[in-house]
Design an enzyme around this catalytic site. Sequence first.
Site, PDB file in Angstrom:
ATOM      1  N   HIS A   1      -6.960   1.547   2.973  1.00  0.00           N
ATOM      2  CA  HIS A   1      -8.052   0.636   2.606  1.00  0.00           C
ATOM      3  C   HIS A   1      -9.094   0.617   3.724  1.00  0.00           C
ATOM      4  O   HIS A   1      -8.811   1.034   4.853  1.00  0.00           O
ATOM      5  CB  HIS A   1      -7.535  -0.784   2.325  1.00  0.00           C
ATOM      6  CG  HIS A   1      -6.631  -1.332   3.398  1.00  0.00           C
ATOM      7  ND1 HIS A   1      -5.968  -2.520   3.272  1.00  0.00           N
ATOM      8  CD2 HIS A   1      -6.286  -0.843   4.622  1.00  0.00           C
ATOM      9  CE1 HIS A   1      -5.252  -2.741   4.364  1.00  0.00           C
ATOM     10  NE2 HIS A   1      -5.434  -1.756   5.189  1.00  0.00           N
TER      11      HIS A   1
ATOM     12  N   ARG B   1      -4.250   6.756  -1.367  1.00  0.00           N
ATOM     13  CA  ARG B   1      -2.933   6.158  -1.631  1.00  0.00           C
ATOM     14  C   ARG B   1      -2.033   7.107  -2.389  1.00  0.00           C
ATOM     15  O   ARG B   1      -2.517   7.940  -3.158  1.00  0.00           O
ATOM     16  CB  ARG B   1      -3.100   4.862  -2.430  1.00  0.00           C
ATOM     17  CG  ARG B   1      -3.653   3.770  -1.545  1.00  0.00           C
ATOM     18  CD  ARG B   1      -3.643   2.426  -2.192  1.00  0.00           C
ATOM     19  NE  ARG B   1      -4.593   1.567  -1.481  1.00  0.00           N
ATOM     20  CZ  ARG B   1      -4.946   0.374  -1.872  1.00  0.00           C
ATOM     21  NH1 ARG B   1      -4.428  -0.148  -2.969  1.00  0.00           N
ATOM     22  NH2 ARG B   1      -5.812  -0.326  -1.178  1.00  0.00           N
TER      23      ARG B   1
ATOM     24  N   TRP C   1       0.854  -1.206   0.000  1.00  0.00           N
ATOM     25  CA  TRP C   1       0.000   0.000   0.000  1.00  0.00           C
ATOM     26  C   TRP C   1       0.878   1.239   0.000  1.00  0.00           C
ATOM     27  O   TRP C   1       1.660   1.449   0.914  1.00  0.00           O
ATOM     28  CB  TRP C   1      -0.911  -0.007   1.225  1.00  0.00           C
ATOM     29  CG  TRP C   1      -1.906  -1.109   1.135  1.00  0.00           C
ATOM     30  CD1 TRP C   1      -3.118  -1.049   0.526  1.00  0.00           C
ATOM     31  CD2 TRP C   1      -1.752  -2.443   1.624  1.00  0.00           C
ATOM     32  NE1 TRP C   1      -3.734  -2.275   0.608  1.00  0.00           N
ATOM     33  CE2 TRP C   1      -2.936  -3.144   1.271  1.00  0.00           C
ATOM     34  CE3 TRP C   1      -0.756  -3.126   2.310  1.00  0.00           C
ATOM     35  CZ2 TRP C   1      -3.129  -4.481   1.582  1.00  0.00           C
ATOM     36  CZ3 TRP C   1      -0.949  -4.454   2.627  1.00  0.00           C
ATOM     37  CH2 TRP C   1      -2.127  -5.123   2.262  1.00  0.00           C
TER      38      TRP C   1
ATOM     39  N   ALA D   1     -13.610 -12.063   4.537  1.00  0.00           N
ATOM     40  CA  ALA D   1     -13.563 -10.616   4.332  1.00  0.00           C
ATOM     41  C   ALA D   1     -13.350 -10.332   2.856  1.00  0.00           C
ATOM     42  O   ALA D   1     -12.805 -11.163   2.133  1.00  0.00           O
ATOM     43  CB  ALA D   1     -12.417 -10.011   5.149  1.00  0.00           C
TER      44      ALA D   1
ATOM     45  N   GLN E   1     -13.912   2.472  -1.495  1.00  0.00           N
ATOM     46  CA  GLN E   1     -13.811   1.026  -1.321  1.00  0.00           C
ATOM     47  C   GLN E   1     -14.935   0.577  -0.397  1.00  0.00           C
ATOM     48  O   GLN E   1     -15.504   1.396   0.330  1.00  0.00           O
ATOM     49  CB  GLN E   1     -12.482   0.698  -0.657  1.00  0.00           C
ATOM     50  CG  GLN E   1     -11.862  -0.593  -1.166  1.00  0.00           C
ATOM     51  CD  GLN E   1     -10.582  -0.946  -0.439  1.00  0.00           C
ATOM     52  OE1 GLN E   1     -10.448  -0.700   0.753  1.00  0.00           O
ATOM     53  NE2 GLN E   1      -9.648  -1.541  -1.164  1.00  0.00           N
TER      54      GLN E   1
ATOM     55  N   VAL F   1      -5.675 -12.239   5.326  1.00  0.00           N
ATOM     56  CA  VAL F   1      -6.547 -13.375   4.999  1.00  0.00           C
ATOM     57  C   VAL F   1      -5.711 -14.600   4.652  1.00  0.00           C
ATOM     58  O   VAL F   1      -4.581 -14.489   4.176  1.00  0.00           O
ATOM     59  CB  VAL F   1      -7.503 -13.041   3.821  1.00  0.00           C
ATOM     60  CG1 VAL F   1      -8.624 -12.128   4.255  1.00  0.00           C
ATOM     61  CG2 VAL F   1      -6.741 -12.468   2.638  1.00  0.00           C
TER      62      VAL F   1
HETATM   63  N1  PHE Z   1      -7.789  -4.239   1.721  1.00  0.00           N
HETATM   64  C1  PHE Z   1      -7.354  -4.906   0.547  1.00  0.00           C
HETATM   65  C2  PHE Z   1      -6.841  -3.854  -0.442  1.00  0.00           C
HETATM   66  O1  PHE Z   1      -7.212  -2.734  -0.361  1.00  0.00           O
HETATM   67  C3  PHE Z   1      -8.438  -5.711  -0.104  1.00  0.00           C
HETATM   68  C4  PHE Z   1      -8.907  -6.872   0.704  1.00  0.00           C
HETATM   69  C5  PHE Z   1      -9.897  -6.699   1.635  1.00  0.00           C
HETATM   70  C6  PHE Z   1      -8.393  -8.136   0.509  1.00  0.00           C
HETATM   71  C7  PHE Z   1     -10.353  -7.785   2.365  1.00  0.00           C
HETATM   72  C8  PHE Z   1      -8.830  -9.203   1.212  1.00  0.00           C
HETATM   73  C9  PHE Z   1      -9.812  -9.034   2.167  1.00  0.00           C
HETATM   74  O2  PHE Z   1      -6.054  -4.159  -1.282  1.00  0.00           O
END
Ligand code: PHE
Length: 347
Positions: free
Chosen positions: A179, A205, A165, A315, A219, A261
């Site tokens: 995010h 970002r 990120w 998620a 998002q 995850v």
């Molecule tokens: N937060 C991650 C992103 O912005 C996306 C994501 C959210 C992936 C939840 C897996 C589970 O790239």
Amino acid sequence: MMENKQYIDVLNKIGKILEDADDLLNKSKDLNELDIRFKVFAGKKGQLTEILRKIHSYAEEEKRIIGSKSNEIKKKIEEIYKNRRNELADIKQKKDINTCRVDLTIPGNYIEKPHKHPITAVLEDVVDFFSYMGFEVVSGPEIETAHYNFDALNIPADHPARDMWDTFYLLNGLIPRTHTSSVQARIMEEKSPPFRVIAPGRCYRYEAVDATHLFMFNQMEGLFVDKHVRLTDLKGILEEAVRYLLGAKKIRFRPAFYPFVEPGLDLDIRCIFCGGKGCSVCKDTGWIEVIPCGMVHPNVFKYAGIDPSEYRGFAFGMGFDRIVMLKYNINDLRLLYQGNLDVLNQF
Ligand code: PHE
């Protein structure tokens, strides 16, 4: 004899003034005309004043009679004037009211028909879908601590995954969240399972802005925690979501890495523009990536004080602007944020 004739003439003249005034004042069509006519008869330079100015040439007795007659007539003319004035004011008022009621020819003000911004429209669609699936809408702060944006999501400060990120850092050490996953971490602390939540919102970002990248975007995080949540629940719900939101008929899941995850996946849909043959939108791959997702990592549960041997969860983080682009066939993300009515009115 001569004097007498003048005297009789003047009395007649005074009588004539009253007659004329009565006639003409009552014939006045508006207040303006009435005022002008009144002055002609009884004003400072009017006909009656003119007579009184010459009164000195008459005998004492005559003077008295001419004077009192003139005054009497003046009062009468004033009376006529007042009555006509009231009448005209009445007529004007009624006319004004009637004009308001019936004049349909007055041009109106053009009011442009409002409509929703495409991002709002898609947001409402998404919220509808997930509410129907039992998810509750929650939110978190846009300015976050590194703890919720990274550490609590299994991304420690010295871990290379933080580079995934491109982050803005504020001088006070806080960060505009990169995010909506930060809301996951907060909700897991706040709520005790089971729960299903979605958290839409803005993220930031450090990006070089171009047609497909913005430094600010929308998002939506989704999180489902319960005792028996399985990968097949994730697959079923997200497949249904893209079918509902984008009319996607064919989908696939690819393995992907996100530190919070395990396993991590990307959901792709068969390109809705070329049907899979290959085009500029899908960059000739036939597939478009729409939702990163996965099963909640046990470490994330541990950070939040939830026992990973008792609970599981899935998620996902859906890029809103992406969905809007696909839904409305827009090839430049920047168009969504410029507030250009020529563009927005086309939706
Ligand atoms: N937060 C991650 C992103 O912005 C996306 C994501 C959210 C992936 C939840 C897996 C589970 O790239």
